[in-house]
Write an enzyme that holds these catalytic residues in place. Structure first.
Site, short mmCIF file in Angstrom:
data_model
loop_
_atom_site.label_atom_id
_atom_site.label_comp_id
_atom_site.label_asym_id
_atom_site.label_seq_id
_atom_site.Cartn_x
_atom_site.Cartn_y
_atom_site.Cartn_z
CE1 TYR A 90 -4.02 -2.11 0.66
CE2 TYR A 90 -2.49 -3.38 2.00
CZ TYR A 90 -3.69 -3.27 1.34
OH TYR A 90 -4.59 -4.32 1.37
CB CYS A 91 3.89 2.15 1.95
SG CYS A 91 3.22 2.14 3.62
CG ASN A 92 6.37 -0.16 -1.98
OD1 ASN A 92 7.22 0.64 -1.63
ND2 ASN A 92 6.41 -1.43 -1.63
CD GLU A 94 0.86 7.60 0.81
OE1 GLU A 94 0.47 8.73 1.17
OE2 GLU A 94 1.12 6.69 1.61
CG LEU A 95 6.52 5.68 -1.49
CD1 LEU A 95 7.85 4.97 -1.35
CD2 LEU A 95 6.58 7.06 -0.83
#
Length: 224
Positions: A90-92, A94-95
């Site tokens: 999920y973070c990737n 977003e990045l």
């Protein structure tokens, strides 16, 4: 497709246990329990909000170079994204969405940095895999995250789950503590006032990068 639509599509496949994930329902139930407890505990209410003063910090980027928030704010407004780590899909995503929005931020004179507890080696991997043109800064022990009110300690049952999934946070972060930052996004004006704050204990929910543009425009108009 919006960032949240991409996250929702991934979540649907992941929680359905579709290949290559093959995640059993018990794992999903444990993750849901941890998220619900973090929400119910009011963790997000203790984080810094719009109108608060952002703490200053100096952290090293993936190449070991110190980056100072004071220096960045001397150039223009600052966008901060608190990032759990290279292990978090999920973070990737977003990045990658932030990278796509970076030209719009730069037009408004803003700098963008991500802050993560992970080691420099893992940050270099994040930058490479996500093709980023902005730095990921290493926040050892989540100390800067704590200054923003974002750090939390994983409950024992979630630590056991992560260990079972070979998700060894002490190894990823070079730090023995099992702590993480809640995902968060901030826009900080040049006088250190927080103009925009989005904090969500549910790591599967992220704001759109475009949501920050009104705050960045306000910051740019004040600077002008």
């Amino acid at each position: 497709m919006t960032l949240q639509a991409k996250l929702d599509a991934f979540k649907t496949d992941f929680e359905a246990g579709k290949p290559p994930y093959n995640v059993p329902p018990s794992v999903i139930q444990t993750m849901h329990r941890a998220t619900a407890e973090l929400i119910e505990g009011g963790a997000a209410m203790r984080a810094l909000k719009a109108g608060d003063e952002a703490p200053s910090f100096t952290l090293k980027d993936a190449d070991g170079q110190p980056i100072s928030s004071t220096d960045l704010l001397a150039k223009g407004p600052l966008v901060l994204s608190f990032y759990r780590g290279v292990w978090c899909p999920y973070c990737n995503m977003e990045l990658q969405a932030l990278q796509a929005a970076l030209p719009e931020f730069e037009k408004l004179g803003a700098s963008l940095v991500a802050i993560s507890p992970q080691t420099a080696v893992n940050s270099r991997k994040s930058v490479r895999q996500n093709e980023l043109d902005f730095p990921i800064l290493s926040d050892a022990h989540n100390d800067v995250a704590a200054a923003f009110g974002l750090r939390f300690e994983l409950p024992d049952y979630l630590v056991d789950l992560y260990k079972g999934l070979k998700n060894d946070l002490p190894a990823f972060n070079g730090d023995a503590s099992w702590t993480l930052p809640m995902p968060a996004r901030y826009v900080i004006a040049q006088d250190s006032t927080i103009l925009y704050a989005e904090v969500n204990p549910d790591y599967t929910r992220r704001p759109e990068p475009e949501d920050m543009l009104p705050a960045l425009r306000r910051a740019a108009s004040v600077a002008a």
